[in-house]
Design an enzyme around this catalytic site. Structure first.
Site, PDB file in Angstrom:
ATOM      1  N   GLY A 253      19.321  -4.765  -2.820  1.00 11.80           N
ATOM      2  CA  GLY A 253      18.924  -4.593  -4.272  1.00 11.80           C
ATOM      3  C   GLY A 253      17.202  -5.206  -4.235  1.00 11.80           C
ATOM      4  N   ASP A 254      17.208  -6.265  -3.484  1.00 11.10           N
ATOM      5  CA  ASP A 254      15.762  -6.941  -3.435  1.00 11.10           C
ATOM      6  C   ASP A 254      14.739  -5.924  -2.947  1.00 11.10           C
ATOM      7  OD1 ASP A 254      17.014  -9.195  -4.602  1.00 11.10           O
ATOM      8  OD2 ASP A 254      17.371 -10.141  -2.377  1.00 11.10           O
TER       9      ASP A 254
END
Length: 312
Positions: A253-254
């Site tokens: 997600g980062d």
């Protein structure tokens, strides 16, 4: 310039344990360590995209120094302040047999209001109009629960575009300050709505309501392997998830947030943003630990991205 803010960084220790069994002796087959924390992960990926960022945050002790030195060795510019105590070490356990990822996270340092204000002021002094500030992850002990709300509001008033990637109370209070972009996943959006959102239409409807109610410009709703929704005030796009060999989902997600920030800074179209962020997320899933995927891998996946425009 892009600034990533990680108030509770970590040294990520990723281990591979096939058939992890509780209440038994387990043997590690592979192990690696990486400087981590959501904002730091974003900075690492931005660098691989040939972009620049400044990784800001709060560190402590020898582990904190090791993280800062590791980031400098990667060629990243940093802006850290040090608190008493030791920066946490987080264990990421990957079980390739059961296809499970288990996180065991330490609490980290305890910060004072003085250190928080010192860091916020240091960032503010360098901010220019339309700079990007990415605020993500958990907060250390000692930080008030409304810290993200206050920081988002402050940076917005300085002319910056603020991205928020957090969950729980930090998400609920943070969106009230009208961040420019948020990236909840489908489960977090369901929790916010107070009901399970099962379809893309249901997710898109709640996201649109949030944009209208809180003055948010862009929302990206991640759905794991099922893809993601990208919403602006004018458009809504659904991108399918790419099927790739899984090394580790930690930090995936980062990496998407990193691509979104890079795309925003480069003023890419929504379609190009969707392609880049989907490919970047998939490329990083193929890596072990929280290491950032090489650009060549990301570039090879971009043509494989499939997306559909949805009607409002």
């Amino acid at each position: 310039m892009i600034y990533t803010v990680t108030l509770n960084p970590a040294m990520d220790k990723t281990v591979v344990i096939p058939s992890l069994t509780l209440d038994a002796v387990n043997r590690i087959e592979e192990m690696r360590t990486d400087p981590g924390g959501k904002g730091i992960n974003v900075s690492k990926v931005i660098s691989k995209l040939n972009g620049k960022s400044i990784a800001a945050g709060i560190l402590g002790g020898n582990t904190g120094k090791a993280i800062e030195n590791a980031l400098k060795e990667l060629g990243l510019e940093t802006m850290f302040r040090y608190a008493d105590g030791e920066t946490r070490t987080n264990m990421k356990i990957i079980d390739p047999v059961k296809r499970e990822n288990t996180d065991i996270n330490e609490p980290g340092v305890i910060v004072s209001q003085e250190i928080l204000e010192e860091l916020r002021s240091a960032i503010s002094e360098r901010l220019e109009k339309d700079d990007l500030v990415i605020i993500s992850g958990s907060m250390p002990k000692g930080a008030p629960s409304d810290t993200y709300y206050k920081w988002i509001k402050h940076f917005r008033e300085s002319g910056a575009k603020v991205f928020l990637d957090a969950d729980g109370v930090l998400f609920k209070t943070g969106i009230k300050a009208s961040p420019y972009l948020i990236k909840p996943n489908n489960h977090e959006l369901s929790q916010f709505a107070g009901r399970e959102l099962k379809t893309t239409n249901e997710l898109a409807e709640v996201a649109r309501q949030m944009m209208s109610e809180y003055g948010i410009e862009k929302i990206v709703v991640s759905m794991g392997g099922d893809g993601a929704l990208y919403l602006t005030k004018e458009e809504c796009v659904y991108a399918k998830g790419l099927k790739v060999p899984v090394g580790s989902t930690v930090g995936a997600g980062d990496s998407v947030v990193a691509a979104l920030a890079y795309a925003e800074e480069q003023r890419l179209s929504l379609e190009d943003t969707v392609r880049l962020s989907t490919a970047t997320g998939a490329a990083n899933v193929m890596c072990s630990g929280t290491q950032a995927a090489e650009y060549e891998v990301i570039e090879s996946l971009i043509p494989k991205v499939e997306y559909t425009k949805l009607d409002f």
